[in-house]
Scaffold this active site. Structure first.
Site, short mmCIF file in Angstrom:
data_model
loop_
_atom_site.label_atom_id
_atom_site.label_comp_id
_atom_site.label_asym_id
_atom_site.label_seq_id
_atom_site.Cartn_x
_atom_site.Cartn_y
_atom_site.Cartn_z
N GLU A 439 90.79 53.41 -40.25
CA GLU A 439 91.93 53.22 -40.06
C GLU A 439 92.90 52.09 -40.80
OE1 GLU A 439 92.29 56.12 -37.52
OE2 GLU A 439 94.18 54.76 -38.45
C1 LIG Z 1 83.35 57.74 -39.91
C2 LIG Z 1 84.46 57.85 -40.45
C3 LIG Z 1 85.59 57.79 -40.60
C4 LIG Z 1 87.22 58.12 -41.16
N1 LIG Z 1 87.76 58.93 -40.56
C5 LIG Z 1 88.99 59.41 -40.68
C6 LIG Z 1 89.77 60.57 -40.66
O1 LIG Z 1 89.60 60.57 -39.45
N2 LIG Z 1 90.75 60.79 -41.33
C7 LIG Z 1 91.41 59.71 -42.21
O2 LIG Z 1 92.12 59.98 -43.10
N3 LIG Z 1 90.09 59.38 -43.29
C8 LIG Z 1 89.77 58.94 -42.38
N4 LIG Z 1 88.00 58.20 -42.38
C9 LIG Z 1 88.17 57.26 -43.92
C10 LIG Z 1 89.22 56.02 -43.49
O3 LIG Z 1 90.35 55.53 -43.08
C11 LIG Z 1 88.93 55.01 -45.10
O4 LIG Z 1 87.37 55.35 -45.58
C12 LIG Z 1 89.06 53.92 -45.02
O5 LIG Z 1 90.71 53.68 -45.14
C13 LIG Z 1 88.93 53.24 -46.55
O6 LIG Z 1 88.98 53.71 -47.58
P1 LIG Z 1 87.52 54.47 -48.65
O7 LIG Z 1 86.72 54.53 -48.19
O8 LIG Z 1 88.11 55.26 -49.72
O9 LIG Z 1 87.28 52.75 -48.97
P2 LIG Z 1 87.99 51.64 -50.66
O10 LIG Z 1 89.79 51.96 -50.49
O11 LIG Z 1 87.34 52.18 -51.69
O12 LIG Z 1 88.02 50.42 -50.26
C14 LIG Z 1 86.90 49.68 -50.58
C15 LIG Z 1 86.78 47.95 -50.51
O13 LIG Z 1 88.17 47.59 -51.36
C16 LIG Z 1 88.92 47.26 -50.42
N5 LIG Z 1 90.29 47.49 -51.41
C17 LIG Z 1 91.14 48.59 -51.57
N6 LIG Z 1 92.61 48.20 -51.67
C18 LIG Z 1 92.83 46.97 -52.36
C19 LIG Z 1 94.22 46.17 -51.83
N7 LIG Z 1 94.61 47.50 -52.17
N8 LIG Z 1 93.32 45.46 -51.94
C20 LIG Z 1 92.83 44.54 -51.17
N9 LIG Z 1 91.54 45.34 -50.95
C21 LIG Z 1 91.56 46.65 -50.89
C22 LIG Z 1 89.31 47.62 -48.83
O14 LIG Z 1 88.96 46.80 -48.11
C23 LIG Z 1 87.54 47.78 -48.95
O15 LIG Z 1 86.73 46.83 -48.29
C24 LIG Z 1 86.82 57.51 -42.59
C25 LIG Z 1 86.21 57.02 -42.98
C26 LIG Z 1 85.06 56.93 -41.91
C27 LIG Z 1 83.53 56.16 -42.48
#
Ligand SMILES: Cc1cc2nc3c(=O)[nH]c(=O)nc-3n(C[C@H](O)[C@H](O)[C@H](O)COP(=O)(O)OP(=O)(O)OC[C@H]3O[C@@H](n4cnc5c(N)ncnc54)[C@H](O)[C@@H]3O)c2cc1C
Length: 592
Positions: A439
């Site tokens: 989220e």
């Molecule tokens: C168990 C689980 C359930 C989930 N359920 C859903 C769901 O129902 N629907 C859905 O759509 N998604 C879902 N997700 C996805 C989840 O919302 C994302 O994993 C989350 O938004 C982070 O995206 P990412 O994993 O690509 O991490 P990334 O975006 O790659 O982030 C990696 C790190 O970089 C940081 N970062 C990234 N961009 C920036 C920035 N611009 N400035 C500063 N820091 C930054 C982040 O804070 C984080 O620490 C789920 C994930 C999991 C693991």
């Protein structure tokens, strides 16, 4: 160990700290007079203890299975879900016009904490359905509402929220799922989504997916994203289920925690494209999604509170049973329960106080969101909307950080047994971890707080909140109650730090954005530490004025928070205002 909903703590937080009682008295809740709050929460607590808590371990150990394109949940899960929806729990805050009970979001927030505490993997499913309901209600066509809203509100069907793709996580604008216009006014969606919570399961006959996709002629980035409703099974004109739609779970994740919650890869387009219905306008999907996300962010904050409370309850029980060493000054043989040791007391108090503060921050967010739509006066509505917007990232990030920290302490209180799965303390620790990631990661929440919520109206939302919080501190001073110790002084210092850090950031959001972004996470923590301390003090004052028999414990709790946690605001202020250069200059260390 089972879970007992802390009804007295919840009521005090909801009615006083979060201001539900005052909002009701001011007429902002219309016909709702608060009389049934306690009864609803008692019933929720009973259901959670009797039905959901016993399934928590089962779900963790069994997990979920994907076989032949179908996901099955853990034993007992479908039956528990049916009992839960039959009892009307999915419909608590749904609109009455579509079969909901029309109760305040604030009541549902307390229920969400209870479901999450008893079984966070279970509670996650309706949390997303609730968000889907919000988006459909706010942005869907009348026809879509007629077909889908009632069934989502009753819980007969569940909802999903599908943003994430391999290359598009925090950066939603990078998504590639395609939508093409069909001649009949519907759309054909093709693409792959990952990490989709409850993307498939066996608890309901149908699942209503809310999917973000991009039209061929859409502008790049977030301004070219549209939101589509894609049912797992198409719905016939008479409401019966029709053909299977072209959206399927093609994989499930093996995770650190919330094992019982299916996290699916969803594939659309193997048979020509999933039939989708547009929600809102083309290319305006992010606005619709924000409706869902705000709701869901508060819900995830409440997951943090729930897991924290469960971990606390378990650690407290263990500390009363486990005997090691003797209390200082005790002579003779034998050993005392570990709760006699000041270091264990400190851990338990920290768990309880942080949980209580996070709880009230979440409930206060819910009250603000309620008043923003329920109040009659437009100015009251607008102020409440601004307050809700300001508090949402704090509710999400502070509470889930607290959830993690409290679960960590829960393992610590158990000693070696905490590391052993059979106690259950380890499960809370594992389950809590995701809440600060999904989220919108907590880092993204902090950025939202600084760049949008603080900056939105030149800080006006923060200054008006500070006025209220200073008023609470004044009341603590006026009470002259020595039991508060140095609470008032500590909270004054914390509010001073919050004000100075806010001004420092405001000056830099536009002129030195990297400096402001470097301070975002410590600023959010500072905010939560000051805010939570004031909320707990206001609850202690309310308990005193109601002369409740156990008011002393609330004063002690508020004092503990102010003297141990709010005091961190001073150093966090320095982190925000004095360490930006070390962060922006970090490339020398990290990259060389
Ligand atoms: C168990 C689980 C359930 C989930 N359920 C859903 C769901 O129902 N629907 C859905 O759509 N998604 C879902 N997700 C996805 C989840 O919302 C994302 O994993 C989350 O938004 C982070 O995206 P990412 O994993 O690509 O991490 P990334 O975006 O790659 O982030 C990696 C790190 O970089 C940081 N970062 C990234 N961009 C920036 C920035 N611009 N400035 C500063 N820091 C930054 C982040 O804070 C984080 O620490 C789920 C994930 C999991 C693991």
């Amino acid at each position: 160990m089972t879970y007992r909903a802390p009804i007295n703590d919840i009521l005090l937080a909801l009615n006083h700290g979060a201001g539900l009682k005052a909002a009701v008295a001011a007429g902002h809740y219309g016909d709702f007079d608060g009389d049934i709050t306690e009864a609803v929460l008692e019933e929720a607590g009973k259901f959670a203890s009797d039905v959901l808590a016993p399934l928590n371990r089962v779900g963790d150990e069994h997990g979920i299975k994907l076989d032949g394109g179908k996901v099955t949940t853990a034993p007992g899960w479908p039956d528990a879900y049916k009992r839960w929806t039959d009892a009307g729990w999915n419909a608590v805050s749904g609109p009455e016009a579509f079969g909901g009970q029309g109760l305040p979001l604030a009541i549902n927030a307390a229920c969400t904490e209870i479901w999450s505490a008893s079984n966070v993997a279970f509670g996650l499913c309706p949390l997303l359905t609730l968000s889907a309901i919000e988006a459909l209600e706010a942005h869907g066509s009348e026809q879509l509402k007629k077909i889908y809203l009632g069934k989502l509100i009753s819980g007969e069907w569940t909802g999903t929220m599908q943003l994430t793709e391999p290359q598009a996580g925090s950066d939603v604008g990078a998504l590639r799922t395609r939508a093409e216009r069909a001649a009949d006014g519907t759309y054909r969606i093709k693409g792959t989504k990952i990490f989709i919570t409850y993307g498939d399961h066996d608890m309901t006959d149908n699942i209503v997916h809310f999917v973000l996709a991009r039209l061929p002629d859409a502008p790049a980035g977030t301004r070219g994203i549209s939101l589509f409703l894609i049912p797992k099974f198409l719905v016939n004109a008479d409401g019966s289920l029709g053909a299977r739609n072209d959206i399927h779970p093609s994989g499930i994740e093996h995770k650190l925690g919330i094992h019982a919650s299916p996290t699916c890869t969803m594939t659309m387009g193997d048979q020509g494209g999933a039939i989708g219905y547009l929600i809102g306008e083309e290319n305006r999907g992010m606005q619709c999604m924000f409706t869902m996300m705000n709701q869901a962010r508060l819900g995830v904050g409440l997951e943090g509170v729930g897991v924290a409370d469960r971990a606390y309850q378990q650690a407290l029980a263990y500390a009363q049973e486990r005997r090691q060493g003797r209390a200082v000054g005790e002579a003779g043989n034998g050993s005392d329960p570990i709760i006699v040791h000041p270091d264990v007391k400190r851990m338990l108090m920290q768990m309880r106080a942080m949980t209580a503060a996070a709880r009230t921050i979440c409930y206060a967010t819910a009250v603000a969101l309620d008043v923003a739509v329920r109040a009659k006066d437009a100015t009251v509505q607008a102020d409440a909307a601004a307050r809700g917007a300001l508090l949402t990232p704090i509710a999400k990030a502070f509470s889930t950080d607290i959830g993690n920290e409290v679960a960590y302490l829960g393992v610590q209180v158990h000693g070696g047994m905490g590391f052993i799965e059979e106690t259950g303390a380890a499960q809370h620790y594992r389950d809590a971890r995701i809440t600060s990631i999904y989220e919108g990661t907590n880092g993204i929440q902090a950025i939202d707080l600084v760049t949008r919520k603080l900056a939105a109206n030149d800080g006006a939302s923060v200054w008006s909140l500070l006025d209220e919080l200073n008023g609470i501190v004044k009341q603590v001073e006026v009470s002259n109650d020595p039991a508060f110790g140095t609470t008032a002084a500590k909270l004054r210092d914390a509010l001073g730090s919050l004000e100075r850090a806010s001004r420092w950031l405001l000056e830099r959001v536009a002129s030195a954005p990297n400096d402001a972004l470097a301070g975002a996470t410590p600023y959010l923590r500072l905010f939560g530490s000051a805010l939570g301390g004031c909320y707990l003090a206001s609850e202690a004052l309310a308990a005193r004025s109601e002369a409740s028999g156990d008011h002393g414990r609330y004063v002690t709790l508020a004092r503990f928070f102010a003297e141990n946690i709010s005091v961190q605001a001073t150093s966090l202020e320095k982190t925000v205002t004095e360490s930006a250069e070390a962060v922006t200059g970090a490339d020398a260390v990290l990259i060389g």
